[in-house]
Design a protein around this motif. Structure first.
Motif, PDB file in Angstrom:
ATOM      1  N   ASN A 116       0.710  -1.452  -0.214  1.00  0.00           N
ATOM      2  CA  ASN A 116      -0.042   0.098   0.028  1.00  0.00           C
ATOM      3  C   ASN A 116       1.099   0.469   0.051  1.00  0.00           C
ATOM      4  OD1 ASN A 116      -2.801  -0.877  -0.075  1.00  0.00           O
ATOM      5  ND2 ASN A 116      -1.932  -1.605   2.187  1.00  0.00           N
ATOM      6  N   ILE A 117       0.510   1.837  -1.167  1.00  0.00           N
ATOM      7  CA  ILE A 117       0.975   3.721  -0.761  1.00  0.00           C
ATOM      8  C   ILE A 117       0.305   4.266  -0.703  1.00  0.00           C
ATOM      9  CG2 ILE A 117       3.418   2.106  -2.530  1.00  0.00           C
ATOM     10  CD1 ILE A 117       1.628   4.321  -5.013  1.00  0.00           C
ATOM     11  N   SER A 118       0.805   5.218  -0.204  1.00  0.00           N
ATOM     12  CA  SER A 118       0.215   6.946   0.083  1.00  0.00           C
ATOM     13  C   SER A 118      -0.522   7.676  -1.192  1.00  0.00           C
ATOM     14  CB  SER A 118       1.257   7.981   0.049  1.00  0.00           C
ATOM     15  OG  SER A 118       2.011   8.659  -0.584  1.00  0.00           O
ATOM     16  N   GLN A 119      -1.452   8.431  -1.204  1.00  0.00           N
ATOM     17  CA  GLN A 119      -2.359   9.048  -2.268  1.00  0.00           C
ATOM     18  C   GLN A 119      -1.266   9.754  -2.832  1.00  0.00           C
ATOM     19  OE1 GLN A 119      -5.351   8.647  -3.800  1.00  0.00           O
ATOM     20  NE2 GLN A 119      -5.227   6.397  -2.073  1.00  0.00           N
ATOM     21  N   GLN A 120      -0.560  10.165  -2.892  1.00  0.00           N
ATOM     22  CA  GLN A 120      -0.032  11.555  -2.909  1.00  0.00           C
ATOM     23  C   GLN A 120       1.111  11.019  -4.087  1.00  0.00           C
ATOM     24  OE1 GLN A 120      -0.047  11.538   0.502  1.00  0.00           O
ATOM     25  NE2 GLN A 120       1.663  12.927   1.006  1.00  0.00           N
ATOM     26  N   ALA A 121       1.736   9.482  -3.365  1.00  0.00           N
ATOM     27  CA  ALA A 121       2.806   8.967  -4.293  1.00  0.00           C
ATOM     28  C   ALA A 121       1.732   7.925  -5.631  1.00  0.00           C
ATOM     29  CB  ALA A 121       3.497   7.314  -3.971  1.00  0.00           C
ATOM     30  N   LYS A 122       0.879   7.834  -5.292  1.00  0.00           N
ATOM     31  CA  LYS A 122      -0.154   6.609  -6.454  1.00  0.00           C
ATOM     32  C   LYS A 122      -0.788   8.023  -7.363  1.00  0.00           C
ATOM     33  CE  LYS A 122      -4.171   4.035  -7.304  1.00  0.00           C
ATOM     34  NZ  LYS A 122      -4.447   4.640  -8.576  1.00  0.00           N
ATOM     35  N   ARG A 123      -0.994   9.291  -7.117  1.00  0.00           N
ATOM     36  CA  ARG A 123      -1.336   9.945  -8.292  1.00  0.00           C
ATOM     37  C   ARG A 123       0.141  10.832  -8.729  1.00  0.00           C
ATOM     38  NH1 ARG A 123      -5.123  11.754 -10.670  1.00  0.00           N
ATOM     39  NH2 ARG A 123      -4.480  14.062 -11.532  1.00  0.00           N
ATOM     40  N   LEU A 124       0.658  10.519  -8.207  1.00  0.00           N
ATOM     41  CA  LEU A 124       2.245  10.765  -8.839  1.00  0.00           C
ATOM     42  C   LEU A 124       2.742   9.596 -10.005  1.00  0.00           C
ATOM     43  CD1 LEU A 124       4.747  12.456  -9.755  1.00  0.00           C
ATOM     44  CD2 LEU A 124       6.001  11.556  -8.070  1.00  0.00           C
ATOM     45  N   ILE A 125       2.345   8.303  -9.777  1.00  0.00           N
ATOM     46  CA  ILE A 125       2.804   7.540 -10.941  1.00  0.00           C
ATOM     47  C   ILE A 125       1.743   7.651 -11.788  1.00  0.00           C
ATOM     48  CG2 ILE A 125       2.284   4.860 -10.946  1.00  0.00           C
ATOM     49  CD1 ILE A 125       3.534   4.716  -8.221  1.00  0.00           C
ATOM     50  N   ASP A 126       0.157   7.355 -11.457  1.00  0.00           N
ATOM     51  CA  ASP A 126      -1.011   7.739 -12.277  1.00  0.00           C
ATOM     52  C   ASP A 126      -0.517   9.350 -13.231  1.00  0.00           C
ATOM     53  OD1 ASP A 126      -1.448   5.694 -11.084  1.00  0.00           O
ATOM     54  OD2 ASP A 126      -3.614   6.207 -10.255  1.00  0.00           O
ATOM     55  N   VAL A 127      -0.501  10.520 -12.560  1.00  0.00           N
ATOM     56  CA  VAL A 127      -0.106  11.535 -13.562  1.00  0.00           C
ATOM     57  C   VAL A 127       1.086  10.955 -14.816  1.00  0.00           C
ATOM     58  CG1 VAL A 127       0.654  13.551 -13.416  1.00  0.00           C
ATOM     59  CG2 VAL A 127      -1.672  12.593 -12.135  1.00  0.00           C
ATOM     60  N   THR A 128       2.234  10.239 -14.195  1.00  0.00           N
ATOM     61  CA  THR A 128       3.638  10.681 -14.675  1.00  0.00           C
ATOM     62  C   THR A 128       3.220   8.714 -16.512  1.00  0.00           C
ATOM     63  OG1 THR A 128       4.570  10.781 -12.748  1.00  0.00           O
ATOM     64  CG2 THR A 128       5.992   9.945 -14.607  1.00  0.00           C
ATOM     65  N   LYS A 129       1.758   8.334 -15.513  1.00  0.00           N
ATOM     66  CA  LYS A 129       1.894   7.430 -16.464  1.00  0.00           C
ATOM     67  C   LYS A 129       0.193   7.714 -17.382  1.00  0.00           C
ATOM     68  CE  LYS A 129      -0.266   2.398 -16.781  1.00  0.00           C
ATOM     69  NZ  LYS A 129      -1.233   2.270 -17.333  1.00  0.00           N
ATOM     70  N   GLU A 130      -0.163   8.745 -17.397  1.00  0.00           N
ATOM     71  CA  GLU A 130      -1.138  10.017 -17.996  1.00  0.00           C
ATOM     72  C   GLU A 130       0.294  10.663 -19.520  1.00  0.00           C
ATOM     73  OE1 GLU A 130      -3.200  12.360 -16.028  1.00  0.00           O
ATOM     74  OE2 GLU A 130      -4.015  13.429 -18.378  1.00  0.00           O
ATOM     75  N   CYS A 131       1.249  11.866 -18.753  1.00  0.00           N
ATOM     76  CA  CYS A 131       2.429  12.261 -19.103  1.00  0.00           C
ATOM     77  C   CYS A 131       2.392  11.353 -20.512  1.00  0.00           C
ATOM     78  CB  CYS A 131       2.951  12.627 -18.612  1.00  0.00           C
ATOM     79  SG  CYS A 131       2.964  13.976 -17.651  1.00  0.00           S
ATOM     80  N   LEU A 132       2.753  10.101 -20.337  1.00  0.00           N
ATOM     81  CA  LEU A 132       2.973   9.344 -21.666  1.00  0.00           C
ATOM     82  C   LEU A 132       2.116   8.790 -22.484  1.00  0.00           C
ATOM     83  CD1 LEU A 132       5.591   7.619 -22.931  1.00  0.00           C
ATOM     84  CD2 LEU A 132       5.183   5.405 -21.040  1.00  0.00           C
ATOM     85  N   GLU A 133       0.969   8.415 -21.767  1.00  0.00           N
ATOM     86  CA  GLU A 133       0.150   7.911 -22.681  1.00  0.00           C
ATOM     87  C   GLU A 133      -0.897   9.109 -23.464  1.00  0.00           C
ATOM     88  OE1 GLU A 133      -1.454   5.803 -20.339  1.00  0.00           O
ATOM     89  OE2 GLU A 133      -0.830   4.086 -19.870  1.00  0.00           O
ATOM     90  N   GLU A 134      -0.743  10.115 -22.942  1.00  0.00           N
ATOM     91  CA  GLU A 134      -1.457  10.968 -23.826  1.00  0.00           C
ATOM     92  C   GLU A 134      -0.197  12.365 -24.678  1.00  0.00           C
ATOM     93  OE1 GLU A 134      -4.717  13.161 -24.308  1.00  0.00           O
ATOM     94  OE2 GLU A 134      -4.221  11.542 -22.952  1.00  0.00           O
ATOM     95  N   LYS A 147       5.899  18.472 -29.987  1.00  0.00           N
ATOM     96  CA  LYS A 147       3.934  17.827 -29.489  1.00  0.00           C
ATOM     97  C   LYS A 147       4.258  17.647 -28.059  1.00  0.00           C
ATOM     98  CE  LYS A 147       0.256  16.801 -31.437  1.00  0.00           C
ATOM     99  NZ  LYS A 147      -0.111  17.017 -32.336  1.00  0.00           N
ATOM    100  N   ILE A 148       5.715  15.950 -28.494  1.00  0.00           N
ATOM    101  CA  ILE A 148       5.440  15.227 -27.215  1.00  0.00           C
ATOM    102  C   ILE A 148       5.853  16.031 -25.172  1.00  0.00           C
ATOM    103  CG2 ILE A 148       7.060  14.068 -26.113  1.00  0.00           C
ATOM    104  CD1 ILE A 148       7.759  13.132 -28.726  1.00  0.00           C
ATOM    105  N   GLY A 149       6.666  17.200 -25.695  1.00  0.00           N
ATOM    106  CA  GLY A 149       6.945  18.408 -24.440  1.00  0.00           C
ATOM    107  C   GLY A 149       5.766  18.585 -24.290  1.00  0.00           C
ATOM    108  N   ASP A 150       5.340  19.935 -25.267  1.00  0.00           N
ATOM    109  CA  ASP A 150       4.015  20.163 -25.178  1.00  0.00           C
ATOM    110  C   ASP A 150       2.864  19.326 -24.012  1.00  0.00           C
ATOM    111  OD1 ASP A 150       5.897  21.936 -26.623  1.00  0.00           O
ATOM    112  OD2 ASP A 150       4.106  22.150 -28.229  1.00  0.00           O
ATOM    113  N   ILE A 155      -0.217  18.982 -18.780  1.00  0.00           N
ATOM    114  CA  ILE A 155      -0.593  17.260 -18.114  1.00  0.00           C
ATOM    115  C   ILE A 155       0.624  17.981 -16.559  1.00  0.00           C
ATOM    116  CG2 ILE A 155      -0.417  15.363 -17.177  1.00  0.00           C
ATOM    117  CD1 ILE A 155      -0.459  14.863 -19.853  1.00  0.00           C
ATOM    118  N   ALA A 156       1.550  18.184 -16.673  1.00  0.00           N
ATOM    119  CA  ALA A 156       2.562  18.555 -15.043  1.00  0.00           C
ATOM    120  C   ALA A 156       2.658  19.446 -15.045  1.00  0.00           C
ATOM    121  CB  ALA A 156       4.256  18.321 -15.725  1.00  0.00           C
ATOM    122  N   LYS A 157       2.075  20.870 -15.309  1.00  0.00           N
ATOM    123  CA  LYS A 157       1.552  21.908 -15.205  1.00  0.00           C
ATOM    124  C   LYS A 157       0.599  22.284 -13.945  1.00  0.00           C
ATOM    125  CE  LYS A 157       0.251  25.028 -17.939  1.00  0.00           C
ATOM    126  NZ  LYS A 157       1.129  26.115 -19.140  1.00  0.00           N
TER     127      LYS A 157
END
Ligand code: MF3
Ligand code: CO
Ligand code: CO
Length: 248
Positions: A116-134, A147-150, A155-157
């Protein structure tokens, strides 16, 4: 792009095969990684499995890197070296696997929550995955690779996370790291277009805190300067005539 960045059919077949083994290993790690295991044990399992499939682990002895995978825990951004440290509940781990088959590279990494990991850690993992997939989803053949960096920046912002600038994605194929360098953040000048036939990685590293990064004494391990958590996901992709294909 220079003509030599355009892969032949034979190259593509070779890269695909290698990417499939890398994917298989990352899938299998889901059943192996749990609290109590050490990163050295994960490294040994990957080494044995890679050899069993008549492949080689690319990181081993690459520019002096001592192990078969990179294992990056919590505030480690990337290039963590497997050791006897025991993974404990709440840790977040990145495992970066690169196989070589017939001289072709397949490079990918994922995050593994330890118990089990913290909610914040899970959020960071999920958002980073979203960065890659999106970024993959929005990229089209003939788009500038800006376009990749844009996409990742937006998402990071939105989440007030920062993007690591020191490392980027890369072309891959017959060598671990080929041109072009893939920026994960917004660039003002226009970069290369992604032309059909190119193969490269996208591998955003996102920090909860500041983007500042320190390399440890071992000359490999990159950590966040403020010790905040960092996450990374990586795919190798192929630019097809009409779409971007994920190979890993
Ligand atoms: N797999 C990493 C990448 O995505 C490179 C690791 S280099 C090593 O580019 F030597 F640390 F293995
Ligand atoms: Co890579
Ligand atoms: Co990698």
């Amino acid at each position: 792009p220079n003509r030599k960045l355009i892969k032949s059919r034979k190259d593509l077949e070779g890269i695909k095969k290698s990417c499939q083994l890398t994917k298989f290993i990352l899938d299998e790690l889901n059943t192996i990684i749990k609290p109590g295991i050490t990163t050295n044990e994960i490294d040994k399992w990957v080494y044995d499995t890679t050899l069993k499939h008549h492949a080689k682990p690319a990181p081993l002895n690459y520019k002096g890197f001592p192990k078969s995978i990179c294992t990056s825990i919590n505030e480690v951004i990337c290039h963590g070296i497997p050791e006897d440290r025991i993974l404990k509940e709440g840790d977040i781990l990145n495992v970066d696997v690169t196989c070589i088959i017939d001289g072709y590279f397949g490079d990918s990494c994922r995050m593994y929550p330890i118990g089990n990991i913290s909610q914040q850690a899970k959020r960071l993992i999920d958002v980073t995955k979203e960065c890659l997939e999106e970024s993959i989803k929005q990229l089209r053949p003939f788009d500038p690779i800006n376009k990749i960096g844009d996409v990742i920046s937006e998402i990071a912002k939105r989440e007030s996370y920062s993007i690591v600038k020191m490392f980027g994605g890369h072309g891959t194929g017959n060598q671990f790291h080929e041109d072009p360098f893939i920026f994960h953040y917004k660039k003002n000048e226009k970069l290369m277009i992604c032309a059909p036939g190119m193969v490269f990685t996208i591998e955003p590293m996102i920090n909860e805190g500041s983007e500042e990064c320190i390399i440890l004494e071992d000359n490999w391990t990159a950590v966040t300067k403020d010790k905040s958590l960092s996450a990374q996901w990586e795919h190798t992709v192929y630019v097809n005539e009409d779409k971007i294909e994920i190979l890993t």
